[in-house]
Motif scaffolding. Structure first.
Motif, PDB file in Angstrom:
ATOM      1  N   GLN A   1       2.979  -0.305  11.187  1.00 28.48           N
ATOM      2  CA  GLN A   1       1.800  -1.166  11.133  1.00 28.48           C
ATOM      3  C   GLN A   1       1.066  -0.989   9.812  1.00 28.48           C
ATOM      4  O   GLN A   1       0.578  -1.946   9.238  1.00 28.48           O
ATOM      5  N   ARG A   2       0.995   0.265   9.344  1.00 30.74           N
ATOM      6  CA  ARG A   2       0.332   0.511   8.056  1.00 30.74           C
ATOM      7  C   ARG A   2       1.088  -0.205   6.938  1.00 30.74           C
ATOM      8  O   ARG A   2       0.497  -0.807   6.054  1.00 30.74           O
ATOM      9  N   GLY A   3       2.418  -0.152   6.985  1.00 38.17           N
ATOM     10  CA  GLY A   3       3.231  -0.834   5.983  1.00 38.17           C
ATOM     11  C   GLY A   3       3.020  -2.336   6.038  1.00 38.17           C
ATOM     12  O   GLY A   3       2.929  -3.005   5.011  1.00 38.17           O
ATOM     13  N   THR A   4       2.900  -2.869   7.254  1.00 38.86           N
ATOM     14  CA  THR A   4       2.664  -4.298   7.413  1.00 38.86           C
ATOM     15  C   THR A   4       1.304  -4.683   6.851  1.00 38.86           C
ATOM     16  O   THR A   4       1.170  -5.697   6.171  1.00 38.86           O
ATOM     17  N   LEU A   5       0.305  -3.842   7.137  1.00 36.45           N
ATOM     18  CA  LEU A   5      -1.032  -4.126   6.614  1.00 36.45           C
ATOM     19  C   LEU A   5      -1.037  -4.102   5.087  1.00 36.45           C
ATOM     20  O   LEU A   5      -1.660  -4.947   4.442  1.00 36.45           O
ATOM     21  N   GLU A   6      -0.329  -3.119   4.512  1.00 39.80           N
ATOM     22  CA  GLU A   6      -0.243  -3.049   3.048  1.00 39.80           C
ATOM     23  C   GLU A   6       0.481  -4.275   2.500  1.00 39.80           C
ATOM     24  O   GLU A   6       0.077  -4.858   1.495  1.00 39.80           O
ATOM     25  N   ASN A   7       1.560  -4.686   3.172  1.00 36.47           N
ATOM     26  CA  ASN A   7       2.301  -5.867   2.741  1.00 36.47           C
ATOM     27  C   ASN A   7       1.433  -7.118   2.822  1.00 36.47           C
ATOM     28  O   ASN A   7       1.482  -7.976   1.945  1.00 36.47           O
TER      29      ASN A   7
END
Length: 140
Positions: free
Chosen positions: A29-35
Protein backbone atom coordinates in the motif's frame (compact mmCIF):
# COMPACT_ATOMS: atom_id res chain seq x y z
CA UNK A 1 -2.22 22.85 34.60
CA UNK A 2 -5.69 23.89 33.86
CA UNK A 3 -8.59 22.02 32.43
CA UNK A 4 -7.52 23.05 28.94
CA UNK A 5 -4.03 21.67 29.51
CA UNK A 6 -5.43 18.28 30.44
CA UNK A 7 -7.45 18.21 27.23
CA UNK A 8 -4.45 19.01 25.14
CA UNK A 9 -2.30 16.41 26.87
CA UNK A 10 -5.06 13.87 26.62
CA UNK A 11 -5.58 14.58 22.93
CA UNK A 12 -1.88 14.09 22.21
CA UNK A 13 -1.82 10.62 23.75
CA UNK A 14 -3.56 8.20 21.44
CA UNK A 15 -6.16 6.03 23.05
CA UNK A 16 -6.10 2.28 22.65
CA UNK A 17 -9.37 2.41 20.75
CA UNK A 18 -8.03 4.76 18.09
CA UNK A 19 -4.84 2.68 17.75
CA UNK A 20 -6.90 -0.43 17.18
CA UNK A 21 -8.97 1.36 14.54
CA UNK A 22 -5.91 2.59 12.70
CA UNK A 23 -4.55 0.18 10.15
CA UNK A 24 -0.90 0.49 9.35
CA UNK A 25 -0.35 0.54 5.60
CA UNK A 26 1.40 -2.50 4.23
CA UNK A 27 4.52 -2.24 2.13
CA UNK A 28 2.42 -2.77 -1.00
CA UNK A 29 0.00 0.00 0.00
CA UNK A 30 2.87 2.36 0.79
CA UNK A 31 4.38 1.61 -2.63
CA UNK A 32 1.02 2.27 -4.27
CA UNK A 33 0.66 5.56 -2.43
CA UNK A 34 4.16 6.59 -3.52
CA UNK A 35 3.36 5.58 -7.10
CA UNK A 36 0.15 7.61 -6.98
CA UNK A 37 1.97 10.68 -5.76
CA UNK A 38 4.64 10.26 -8.44
CA UNK A 39 1.91 9.78 -11.01
CA UNK A 40 0.16 12.98 -9.88
CA UNK A 41 3.40 14.90 -10.32
CA UNK A 42 3.98 13.43 -13.76
CA UNK A 43 0.40 14.21 -14.83
CA UNK A 44 0.88 17.87 -13.93
CA UNK A 45 3.86 18.07 -16.27
CA UNK A 46 2.26 15.98 -19.05
CA UNK A 47 2.00 17.28 -22.60
CA UNK A 48 -1.51 16.16 -23.56
CA UNK A 49 -1.11 16.68 -27.30
CA UNK A 50 2.01 14.48 -27.25
CA UNK A 51 0.09 11.87 -25.25
CA UNK A 52 -2.73 11.96 -27.79
CA UNK A 53 -0.35 11.55 -30.73
CA UNK A 54 1.45 8.69 -28.93
CA UNK A 55 -1.91 7.04 -28.29
CA UNK A 56 -2.91 7.39 -31.94
CA UNK A 57 0.43 5.96 -33.11
CA UNK A 58 0.15 2.99 -30.75
CA UNK A 59 -3.43 2.32 -31.85
CA UNK A 60 -2.32 2.41 -35.50
CA UNK A 61 0.47 -0.07 -34.70
CA UNK A 62 -2.02 -2.38 -32.98
CA UNK A 63 -4.45 -2.04 -35.89
CA UNK A 64 -1.66 -2.93 -38.31
CA UNK A 65 -0.68 -5.94 -36.17
CA UNK A 66 -4.34 -7.04 -36.09
CA UNK A 67 -4.53 -6.74 -39.86
CA UNK A 68 -1.42 -8.90 -40.26
CA UNK A 69 -2.87 -11.49 -37.90
CA UNK A 70 -6.15 -11.45 -39.82
CA UNK A 71 -4.24 -12.00 -43.08
CA UNK A 72 -2.28 -14.90 -41.56
CA UNK A 73 -5.47 -16.47 -40.22
CA UNK A 74 -7.13 -16.10 -43.62
CA UNK A 75 -4.18 -17.85 -45.30
CA UNK A 76 -4.23 -20.63 -42.71
CA UNK A 77 -7.96 -21.08 -43.20
CA UNK A 78 -7.44 -21.34 -46.97
CA UNK A 79 -4.79 -24.04 -46.41
CA UNK A 80 -7.07 -25.87 -43.99
CA UNK A 81 -10.01 -25.67 -46.41
CA UNK A 82 -7.88 -27.03 -49.26
CA UNK A 83 -6.60 -29.84 -47.01
CA UNK A 84 -10.09 -30.78 -45.84
CA UNK A 85 -11.43 -30.75 -49.42
CA UNK A 86 -8.55 -32.98 -50.52
CA UNK A 87 -9.35 -35.38 -47.70
CA UNK A 88 -13.02 -35.45 -48.68
CA UNK A 89 -12.16 -36.03 -52.35
CA UNK A 90 -9.76 -38.84 -51.38
CA UNK A 91 -12.41 -40.46 -49.18
CA UNK A 92 -15.00 -40.16 -51.95
CA UNK A 93 -12.60 -41.81 -54.42
CA UNK A 94 -11.95 -44.67 -51.99
CA UNK A 95 -15.68 -45.07 -51.32
CA UNK A 96 -16.38 -45.23 -55.07
CA UNK A 97 -13.67 -47.88 -55.59
CA UNK A 98 -15.04 -49.88 -52.64
CA UNK A 99 -18.58 -49.65 -54.08
CA UNK A 100 -17.39 -50.83 -57.51
CA UNK A 101 -15.55 -53.75 -55.92
CA UNK A 102 -18.66 -54.75 -54.01
CA UNK A 103 -20.80 -54.44 -57.13
CA UNK A 104 -18.37 -56.68 -59.07
CA UNK A 105 -18.42 -59.24 -56.26
CA UNK A 106 -22.23 -59.28 -56.17
CA UNK A 107 -22.48 -59.58 -59.97
CA UNK A 108 -19.90 -62.41 -60.00
CA UNK A 109 -21.76 -64.18 -57.20
CA UNK A 110 -25.07 -63.81 -59.04
CA UNK A 111 -23.52 -65.15 -62.28
CA UNK A 112 -21.99 -68.07 -60.40
CA UNK A 113 -25.30 -68.91 -58.74
CA UNK A 114 -27.10 -68.67 -62.09
CA UNK A 115 -24.54 -71.07 -63.66
CA UNK A 116 -25.00 -73.52 -60.77
CA UNK A 117 -28.80 -73.28 -61.07
CA UNK A 118 -28.64 -73.94 -64.82
CA UNK A 119 -26.23 -76.85 -64.21
CA UNK A 120 -28.58 -78.38 -61.60
CA UNK A 121 -31.54 -77.90 -63.97
CA UNK A 122 -29.56 -79.72 -66.70
CA UNK A 123 -28.63 -82.50 -64.24
CA UNK A 124 -32.28 -82.91 -63.20
CA UNK A 125 -33.34 -83.01 -66.87
CA UNK A 126 -30.69 -85.65 -67.56
CA UNK A 127 -31.96 -87.76 -64.64
CA UNK A 128 -35.54 -87.32 -65.83
CA UNK A 129 -34.52 -88.41 -69.34
CA UNK A 130 -32.65 -91.39 -67.95
CA UNK A 131 -35.65 -92.36 -65.83
CA UNK A 132 -37.94 -91.96 -68.83
CA UNK A 133 -35.68 -94.26 -70.87
CA UNK A 134 -35.58 -96.80 -68.06
CA UNK A 135 -39.32 -96.64 -67.71
CA UNK A 136 -39.74 -97.23 -71.45
CA UNK A 137 -37.47 -100.26 -71.30
CA UNK A 138 -39.22 -101.66 -68.31
CA UNK A 139 -42.62 -101.51 -70.07
CA UNK A 140 -42.61 -104.18 -72.73
Amino acid sequence: MGAGDKMQTHSRIPSRKSEANRVKPTTEQRGTLENESQLKERIKDCDWSELESTYIQMMEQHEKAEGELRDQITKLLQVFTAWSQTTVAHDETRALKRFRTQMNHVQNSEESLEKKRNHYIDVVKAFESALALLNDRVRP
